[in-house]
Design an enzyme around this catalytic site. Sequence first.
Site, PDB file in Angstrom:
ATOM      1  N   ALA A  73      -4.526   4.723 -10.281  1.00 11.49           N
ATOM      2  CA  ALA A  73      -3.701   3.513 -10.123  1.00 11.49           C
ATOM      3  C   ALA A  73      -4.551   2.363  -9.602  1.00 11.49           C
ATOM      4  O   ALA A  73      -5.554   2.578  -8.915  1.00 11.49           O
ATOM      5  CB  ALA A  73      -2.537   3.781  -9.170  1.00 11.49           C
ATOM      6  N   ASP A  74      -4.135   1.151  -9.947  1.00 14.32           N
ATOM      7  CA  ASP A  74      -4.813  -0.042  -9.444  1.00 14.32           C
ATOM      8  C   ASP A  74      -3.782  -1.146  -9.277  1.00 14.32           C
ATOM      9  O   ASP A  74      -2.888  -1.296 -10.110  1.00 14.32           O
ATOM     10  CB  ASP A  74      -5.906  -0.501 -10.407  1.00 14.32           C
ATOM     11  CG  ASP A  74      -6.775  -1.577  -9.789  1.00 14.32           C
ATOM     12  OD1 ASP A  74      -7.657  -1.226  -8.977  1.00 14.32           O
ATOM     13  OD2 ASP A  74      -6.570  -2.763 -10.090  1.00 14.32           O
ATOM     14  N   THR A  75      -3.904  -1.910  -8.198  1.00 17.10           N
ATOM     15  CA  THR A  75      -2.936  -2.961  -7.883  1.00 17.10           C
ATOM     16  C   THR A  75      -3.648  -4.293  -7.660  1.00 17.10           C
ATOM     17  O   THR A  75      -4.683  -4.343  -6.991  1.00 17.10           O
ATOM     18  CB  THR A  75      -2.137  -2.605  -6.602  1.00 17.10           C
ATOM     19  OG1 THR A  75      -1.455  -1.368  -6.806  1.00 17.10           O
ATOM     20  CG2 THR A  75      -1.110  -3.684  -6.274  1.00 17.10           C
TER      21      THR A  75
END
Length: 200
Positions: A73-75
């Site tokens: 995941a990446d935000t």
Amino acid sequence: MVKYILASNSPRRRELLEQAGICFEISPAQGEEISTGDLPADIVEELSCKKAAEVAQRYLQKYENDTVVIIGADTVVACQGEIMGKPRDQADASAMLAKLQGGTHQVYTGVTFIVLERGQGERGQKAVTFHERTDVSMYPMTREQIAAYVATGEPMDKAGAYAIQGKCAVHIKGINGDYNNVVGLPVARLVHELFEIHLA
């Protein structure tokens, strides 16, 4: 048996997966976070895919008798065309918060999960990638309020230099979308995507 691997050291993502009742191991990606995309949705999807793919390579042979699901995941935060990751230092954190306060910005989280089918190596590998967007509105913050928040140290490892679930909660006016997406993982969407392929 299905084994889940979280390709992240983020305590927020760990807590959200635990909340969902998923048992998992942690094996964070080590690669540099560089994207070729220009749009925030493209950036978070590409980086989540890179993280999951890096960790998947470590597990191709490790669990030959199990199905393994690697979750990356990446935000990022996007505000008026500017994409904000984690601040470099306190001055950078203060500058980010000064831009976010008093307005509405967007938080994008990209998620990729790679499934390694039992004993099939790369032949049995499949990937699903998606992103979620949440709009976040903040109350105006004075320079003193920003300085006091930055001094807590909380903003330093957060995209956009704030934690909605932390001390910055008092400055959040409202959201439109998935709250957990702002924390760092749209866990409901993830679980339902896993449902779709009978892995949750």
